[in-house]
Design a protein around this motif. Structure first.
Motif, PDB file in Angstrom:
ATOM      1  N   LEU A   1      23.795  35.125 -54.008  1.00  0.00           N
ATOM      2  CA  LEU A   1      23.298  33.767 -53.828  1.00  0.00           C
ATOM      3  C   LEU A   1      21.933  33.497 -54.455  1.00  0.00           C
ATOM      4  CD1 LEU A   1      24.376  33.280 -50.103  1.00  0.00           C
ATOM      5  CD2 LEU A   1      25.489  32.339 -52.148  1.00  0.00           C
ATOM      6  N   GLY A   2      21.262  34.532 -54.947  1.00  0.00           N
ATOM      7  CA  GLY A   2      19.926  34.296 -55.487  1.00  0.00           C
ATOM      8  C   GLY A   2      18.903  34.159 -54.383  1.00  0.00           C
ATOM      9  N   ASP A   3      17.986  33.205 -54.495  1.00  0.00           N
ATOM     10  CA  ASP A   3      16.992  33.021 -53.441  1.00  0.00           C
ATOM     11  C   ASP A   3      16.434  31.603 -53.476  1.00  0.00           C
ATOM     12  OD1 ASP A   3      14.957  32.810 -55.396  1.00  0.00           O
ATOM     13  OD2 ASP A   3      14.362  34.900 -55.198  1.00  0.00           O
ATOM     14  N   TRP A   4      15.545  31.327 -52.477  1.00  0.00           N
ATOM     15  CA  TRP A   4      14.847  30.042 -52.395  1.00  0.00           C
ATOM     16  C   TRP A   4      13.352  30.251 -52.634  1.00  0.00           C
ATOM     17  CZ3 TRP A   4      16.638  24.968 -51.235  1.00  0.00           C
ATOM     18  CH2 TRP A   4      18.039  24.865 -51.225  1.00  0.00           C
ATOM     19  N   ILE A   5      13.072  31.147 -53.569  1.00  0.00           N
ATOM     20  CA  ILE A   5      11.693  31.396 -53.996  1.00  0.00           C
ATOM     21  C   ILE A   5      11.515  30.940 -55.436  1.00  0.00           C
ATOM     22  CG2 ILE A   5       9.929  33.168 -54.409  1.00  0.00           C
ATOM     23  CD1 ILE A   5      11.287  34.814 -52.190  1.00  0.00           C
ATOM     24  N   GLY A   6      12.441  31.356 -56.294  1.00  0.00           N
ATOM     25  CA  GLY A   6      12.360  30.978 -57.688  1.00  0.00           C
ATOM     26  C   GLY A   6      13.580  30.256 -58.220  1.00  0.00           C
ATOM     27  N   TYR A   7      14.733  30.449 -57.545  1.00  0.00           N
ATOM     28  CA  TYR A   7      15.982  29.909 -58.082  1.00  0.00           C
ATOM     29  C   TYR A   7      16.513  28.686 -57.323  1.00  0.00           C
ATOM     30  CZ  TYR A   7      16.301  34.162 -60.889  1.00  0.00           C
ATOM     31  OH  TYR A   7      16.054  35.159 -61.777  1.00  0.00           O
ATOM     32  N   TYR A   8      16.342  28.654 -56.018  1.00  0.00           N
ATOM     33  CA  TYR A   8      16.853  27.560 -55.180  1.00  0.00           C
ATOM     34  C   TYR A   8      18.360  27.377 -55.396  1.00  0.00           C
ATOM     35  CZ  TYR A   8      11.877  26.761 -54.801  1.00  0.00           C
ATOM     36  OH  TYR A   8      10.536  26.941 -54.587  1.00  0.00           O
ATOM     37  N   THR A   9      19.074  28.491 -55.304  1.00  0.00           N
ATOM     38  CA  THR A   9      20.512  28.487 -55.547  1.00  0.00           C
ATOM     39  C   THR A   9      21.281  28.658 -54.245  1.00  0.00           C
ATOM     40  OG1 THR A   9      20.189  30.804 -56.218  1.00  0.00           O
ATOM     41  CG2 THR A   9      20.550  29.196 -57.954  1.00  0.00           C
ATOM     42  N   TYR A  10      22.506  28.187 -54.259  1.00  0.00           N
ATOM     43  CA  TYR A  10      23.396  28.276 -53.113  1.00  0.00           C
ATOM     44  C   TYR A  10      24.822  28.240 -53.630  1.00  0.00           C
ATOM     45  CZ  TYR A  10      24.048  23.235 -53.795  1.00  0.00           C
ATOM     46  OH  TYR A  10      24.346  22.009 -54.330  1.00  0.00           O
ATOM     47  N   ALA A  11      25.772  28.552 -52.763  1.00  0.00           N
ATOM     48  CA  ALA A  11      27.189  28.493 -53.122  1.00  0.00           C
ATOM     49  C   ALA A  11      27.874  27.461 -52.244  1.00  0.00           C
ATOM     50  CB  ALA A  11      27.851  29.858 -52.964  1.00  0.00           C
ATOM     51  N   VAL A  12      28.927  26.858 -52.797  1.00  0.00           N
ATOM     52  CA  VAL A  12      29.700  25.870 -52.056  1.00  0.00           C
ATOM     53  C   VAL A  12      31.180  26.134 -52.294  1.00  0.00           C
ATOM     54  CG1 VAL A  12      29.438  24.219 -53.969  1.00  0.00           C
ATOM     55  CG2 VAL A  12      30.104  23.409 -51.696  1.00  0.00           C
ATOM     56  N   PHE A  13      31.943  26.111 -51.216  1.00  0.00           N
ATOM     57  CA  PHE A  13      33.392  26.330 -51.259  1.00  0.00           C
ATOM     58  C   PHE A  13      34.071  25.069 -50.758  1.00  0.00           C
ATOM     59  CE2 PHE A  13      37.278  28.013 -49.064  1.00  0.00           C
ATOM     60  CZ  PHE A  13      37.966  28.394 -50.213  1.00  0.00           C
ATOM     61  N   ASP A  14      34.932  24.483 -51.605  1.00  0.00           N
ATOM     62  CA  ASP A  14      35.575  23.216 -51.248  1.00  0.00           C
ATOM     63  C   ASP A  14      36.961  23.400 -50.644  1.00  0.00           C
ATOM     64  OD1 ASP A  14      37.169  23.937 -53.386  1.00  0.00           O
ATOM     65  OD2 ASP A  14      36.697  22.177 -54.610  1.00  0.00           O
ATOM     66  N   GLY A  15      37.303  24.632 -50.305  1.00  0.00           N
ATOM     67  CA  GLY A  15      38.627  24.931 -49.772  1.00  0.00           C
ATOM     68  C   GLY A  15      39.527  25.588 -50.779  1.00  0.00           C
TER      69      GLY A  15
END
Length: 252
Positions: free
Chosen positions: A228-242
């Motif tokens: 997922l990376g991080d919320w320090i330098g990347y601000y990334t997240y994952a999303v699953f739509d089903g």
């Protein structure tokens, strides 16, 4: 868990709130709370995969102060009926009931399997998994030892928290002095861990944090490893739509 039409499941990790100081992490915390606001309406569930805090220790009657915006937003989300699941990381592994009682958030200390629609997920923080990293694995055994936790609990919180913060800011990843780079599949311990798990059972997705590096790696024709990376330098997240999982960057 069924993902209804129009709903999504979100995954985020490694905020390290409080690092390197409370004032310096406050803009990151505000950005994370804004992200929670944007996803709460169409979220079927939110998974937080550890190291939300740079340090967290639950004394009998005391928890580290601060993080009010995050705590309030998580309470608002769970009160609205959206489930939130938390996996402890190596910086906040001393959780012991506070999230469950105050926020109605289940807390997991080991990777867990989830069946989301017809997709099989293995989800966790990622520390101490796979081959190698023997020094950290020995250190984690000390940190999680009941006797060691008992002794630490007897330190005054002002001393214990300050000591933990001093040790944490020496981490070059968190301070920004080290650029995290992909090591190659043969040297990425979490990739090796996932490949070994696939020898025992089929998984569609492995989702972990800990590496501070957004990664999406196909392990075979049907299995994918996502970091997922991080919320320090990347601000990334994952999303699953089903049906499909995507790794995204949050931009205000």
């Amino acid at each position: 868990m069924h993902v209804p039409d129009g709903k999504k499941i979100y995954f985020a990790s490694d905020n390290h709130l409080g690092a390197p100081t409370g004032d310096q992490s406050l803009p990151r915390e505000k950005k994370f709370v804004q992200w929670l606001d944007t996803v709460k309406d169409d979220a079927a569930a939110i998974f937080l995969l550890g190291d939300l805090f740079d340090f967290w220790f639950e004394y009998k009657t005391v928890v580290p102060k601060g993080f009010t915006r995050t705590m309030g937003k998580l309470a608002e989300i769970t009160d609205s009926g959206v489930p939130v699941y938390y996996f402890v990381g190596n910086h906040d592994l001393w959780m012991n009931g506070y999230f469950e009682k105050e926020l109605n958030i289940p807390v997991f200390h080991r990777p867990q399997e989830f069946l989301l629609n017809d997709k099989c997920f293995l989800i966790g923080h990622g520390d101490g998994l796979g081959p190698g990293d023997k020094g950290y694995k020995r250190m984690k055994k000390v940190f999680t030892n009941p006797v060691a936790k008992w002794f630490f609990r007897w330190l005054h919180p002002d001393i214990g928290v300050r000591l933990a913060q001093y040790l944490s800011v020496k981490n070059k990843v968190i301070s920004g002095d080290e650029d995290v780079k992909f090591l190659g599949e043969d040297k990425e311990w979490l990739v090796q861990y996932c490949k070994r798990k696939l020898e025992q059972k089929h998984y569609d997705y492995f989702i972990f944090g800990h590496r501070h590096l957004p990664l999406e790696i196909r392990l075979n024709e049907t299995a994918t490893y996502v970091n997922l990376g991080d919320w320090i330098g990347y601000y990334t997240y994952a999303v699953f739509d089903g049906n499909i999982l995507e790794l995204k960057e949050y931009r205000q």
